[in-house]
Scaffold this active site. Structure first.
Site, PDB file in Angstrom:
ATOM      1  N   ASP A 120      -7.141  -3.257   8.809  1.00  0.00           N
ATOM      2  CA  ASP A 120      -8.008  -3.246   7.636  1.00  0.00           C
ATOM      3  C   ASP A 120      -8.372  -4.695   7.317  1.00  0.00           C
ATOM      4  O   ASP A 120      -7.496  -5.557   7.255  1.00  0.00           O
ATOM      5  CB  ASP A 120      -7.250  -2.618   6.461  1.00  0.00           C
ATOM      6  N   ASP A 229     -13.623  -3.191   4.985  1.00  0.00           N
ATOM      7  CA  ASP A 229     -13.644  -2.964   3.547  1.00  0.00           C
ATOM      8  C   ASP A 229     -15.027  -3.280   2.966  1.00  0.00           C
ATOM      9  O   ASP A 229     -15.654  -4.274   3.333  1.00  0.00           O
ATOM     10  CB  ASP A 229     -12.579  -3.856   2.899  1.00  0.00           C
ATOM     11  N   GLU A 287     -16.028   1.123   5.178  1.00  0.00           N
ATOM     12  CA  GLU A 287     -16.082   1.675   3.829  1.00  0.00           C
ATOM     13  C   GLU A 287     -17.448   1.372   3.222  1.00  0.00           C
ATOM     14  O   GLU A 287     -17.916   0.242   3.239  1.00  0.00           O
ATOM     15  CB  GLU A 287     -14.990   1.054   2.963  1.00  0.00           C
ATOM     16  N   HIS A 364      -5.713   4.927  -0.212  1.00  0.00           N
ATOM     17  CA  HIS A 364      -5.028   3.974  -1.088  1.00  0.00           C
ATOM     18  C   HIS A 364      -5.791   3.714  -2.384  1.00  0.00           C
ATOM     19  O   HIS A 364      -5.219   3.155  -3.321  1.00  0.00           O
ATOM     20  CB  HIS A 364      -4.818   2.651  -0.348  1.00  0.00           C
ATOM     21  N   ASP A 365      -7.069   4.094  -2.450  1.00  0.00           N
ATOM     22  CA  ASP A 365      -7.884   3.892  -3.644  1.00  0.00           C
ATOM     23  C   ASP A 365      -8.128   5.183  -4.419  1.00  0.00           C
ATOM     24  O   ASP A 365      -8.775   5.139  -5.473  1.00  0.00           O
ATOM     25  CB  ASP A 365      -9.250   3.314  -3.252  1.00  0.00           C
TER      26      ASP A 365
END
Length: 599
Positions: A120, A229, A287, A364-365
């Site tokens: 990531d 990201d 993302e 995770h978000d």
């Protein structure tokens, strides 16, 4: 699972009517990807934080589960104000997670098991502590230092009283202005996210070249790709106009359309592919923050593009149903047909235009899928977890699993200021502090349902203290949640009825039935508020998925939708026992039951 319902796992089918089509699929199209939030996965040294060695120790877990790719959250040097997405050095490993030698061991051990590893990485912004930013801020007064325009800077404006104010009214995703006045530069810098996360200026060619060098550094180390990201934010509307008023009475206004999917985004991604990615057998999972449409996703991912860009994207429409007017913290009720229509559009648009979907429900978000899409009720928890797994693994595309999802983890359902560690949640709570008591209760409810710490608590491996995540005497960085002994992996792995065992079954079932990841998709009875039914089809195979999103027994008239179950075979159900549950016209479904038929 009884033997009848697990039959068919070893039966490979054709996809799209062409056996050669399967051979042409890339490895990431066939894969199931497992996301590891390293802080909360496994602590090997007893300091209360997960680390790289802990992940190495658990690699056989992924093999047993059947996943193909391990996606690891940021492991780079960072002040850790935003879970490592605020990077201060792209080429160094954060000491709290281990060393470069540990990471090289992880790469090698992952490959030795036939798994892939993706890292990531945030390329839209750095930490303010990064050397690039420190140089850039000084270079505003001394251009000879270099990197003067590596970030977005502005002198700002003056209000009616002559005070300096930001150059526009853009609202940060973490509340407040997207601009912060820097004392060293004596100018404002842009930060779409936290104040310590200044946005890199991709319009500067030197920035892009340096970031491409970073990607090559890690690919040469042996990683198999990246989760990128907030990747659709790297091109902004550079004139920085004010956003239209969408929140009357507020100084700061949502400006997603001005800093997402910007004017040069495709040019830059095509360049990144040509300069870096085309030279490696790697994958990109990007993302798409702040909004992307299915049509835009096709431009990013379609195999028909003459100039390739990305392999996969992560979109958020289906997890924003419980947002009011795009505001995460304003909760709203939603109905099943709304969710169907969103998924239908993504499935059909990407399938029809050469794109490739990603299928997921938590990360995770985002809060836990069980808590968001079904119910936390102990009576139905396991059934809901299995039904949602069946839903996710029978949709077209590449599946993403977030750690603990395969154990049936749910939101803790608790609120405590001391337990709020997430920067976004903390900022929201601070801005709610002056609200009336009634509004504060609504804020608490929103955090309990939507706060990012919901999925960041350590996962339970064993019945030991802290679930075996860390040493019994250690204090976990984020307190765990007592799910009960039956939910830990040590218990579930030996139970034929467990959520973990069901996940392993559906993962293997999907691999044995390729139509489920690359066939066509047809939703039936779209407006049904309880039942979600759809077909997955290739030239030689056809499957029917029927899901009851209700805590009550329900029936569905399949004959009305052109379905014939006369010669069908039930491949899998999330209920252990098979019952005579259909007539020549109707299927009778138990609460939260899901079924997959081969027609």
């Amino acid at each position: 699972m009884d033997n009848e319902n697990t039959r068919g796992y070893d039966t490979a089918d054709g996809c799209a009517g062409d056996a050669d089509a399967l051979d042409k699929l890339r490895w990431w199209q066939k894969a199931s990807i497992y996301q590891v939030l390293i802080q909360s996965f496994q602590d090997s040294d007893g300091d209360g934080k997960g680390d790289i060695r802990g992940l190495v120790d658990r690699l056989d877990y992924f093999v047993a589960l059947g996943v193909d790719v391990v996606w690891v959250s940021p492991i780079y040097e960072s002040p850790m104000q935003d879970m490592g997405y605020d990077i201060s050095n792209y080429r160094k490993v954060n000491p709290i997670f281990g060393t470069m030698e540990d990471l090289e061991l992880l790469i090698n051990e992952t490959h030795d098991r036939g798994l892939k590893l993706i890292l990531d990485i945030a390329l839209n912004h750095t930490a303010t502590e990064h050397e690039w930013f420190q140089t850039s801020r000084r270079a505003r007064k001394d251009p000879s230092l270099g990197k003067r325009d590596w970030y977005f800077w502005s002198e700002g404006k003056r209000d009616e009283s002559g005070n300096r104010i930001p150059p526009n009214n853009w609202e940060s995703t973490f509340t407040g202005s997207t601009w912060e006045l820097d004392e060293v530069a004596d100018e404002f810098y842009l930060h779409i996210f936290g104040k310590n996360q200044p946005d890199l200026n991709w319009d500067c060619e030197e920035v892009r070249k340096e970031l491409y060098s970073v990607l090559r550094f890690w690919l040469d180390k042996g990683v198999d790709g990246f989760r990128l990201d907030t990747m659709n934010l790297v091109s902004k509307t550079s004139s920085f106009p004010d956003a239209p008023i969408a929140k009357p009475g507020s100084i700061w206004q949502p400006a997603n359309h001005l800093f997402a999917n910007g004017p040069h985004i495709h040019e830059y991604l095509q360049e990144m592919y040509e300069e870096v990615l085309s030279h490696y057998d790697c994958m990109t999972l990007a993302e798409m923050s702040c909004g992307v449409s299915p049509a835009e996703a096709v431009r990013y991912t379609s195999q028909f593009n003459s100039r390739p860009e990305l392999n996969l994207i992560i979109q958020f429409q289906h997890v924003e149903l419980d947002c009011h007017d795009g505001d995460k913290w304003m909760l709203r009720e939603w109905e099943l047909p709304e969710l169907k229509r969103i998924i239908n559009e993504w499935q059909e648009t990407l399938i029809d235009n050469g794109g490739w979907n990603t299928v997921w429900m938590e990360n995770h978000d985002q809060p836990r899928g069980i808590s968001r899409f079904t119910t936390n009720s102990p009576r139905f928890r396991a059934l809901c977890a299995k039904m949602l797994a069946l839903w996710q693994f029978t949709l077209q595309g590449t599946n993403l699993i977030f750690q603990g999802q395969e154990l049936g983890m749910i939101n803790p359902g608790l609120f405590s200021e001391e337990l709020n560690r997430d920067i976004e949640t903390v900022q929201y709570w601070r801005t709610s502090g002056s609200e009336a008591p009634q509004k504060l209760e609504l804020a608490k409810k929103a955090i309990i349902q939507k706060g990012r710490d919901n999925t960041r608590i350590p996962i339970p491996w064993t019945e030991d203290p802290h679930g075996g995540f860390t040493a019994p005497t250690a204090e976990p960085w984020l307190p765990g949640f007592d799910h009960g002994r039956e939910w830990c992996h040590a218990i579930q792995q030996h139970s034929p009825e467990s959520v973990w065992t069901f996940y392993r079954s559906v993962i293997h079932m999907r691999k044995s039935n390729p139509t489920l990841y690359c066939g066509s998709y047809e939703c039936l009875d779209v407006e049904n508020p309880i039942i979600w039914a759809y077909k997955r089809r290739s030239k030689h195979k056809c499957y029917l998925v029927v899901l009851n999103f209700c805590g009550c027994a329900s029936s569905w008239n399949y004959a009305n939708h052109g379905v014939d179950l006369t010669t069908s075979r039930l491949l899998i159900s999330n209920h252990m026992t098979s019952e005579a549950s259909s007539t020549p016209d109707l299927i009778f479904l138990r609460p939260f039951e899901g079924r997959l038929y081969q027609l």
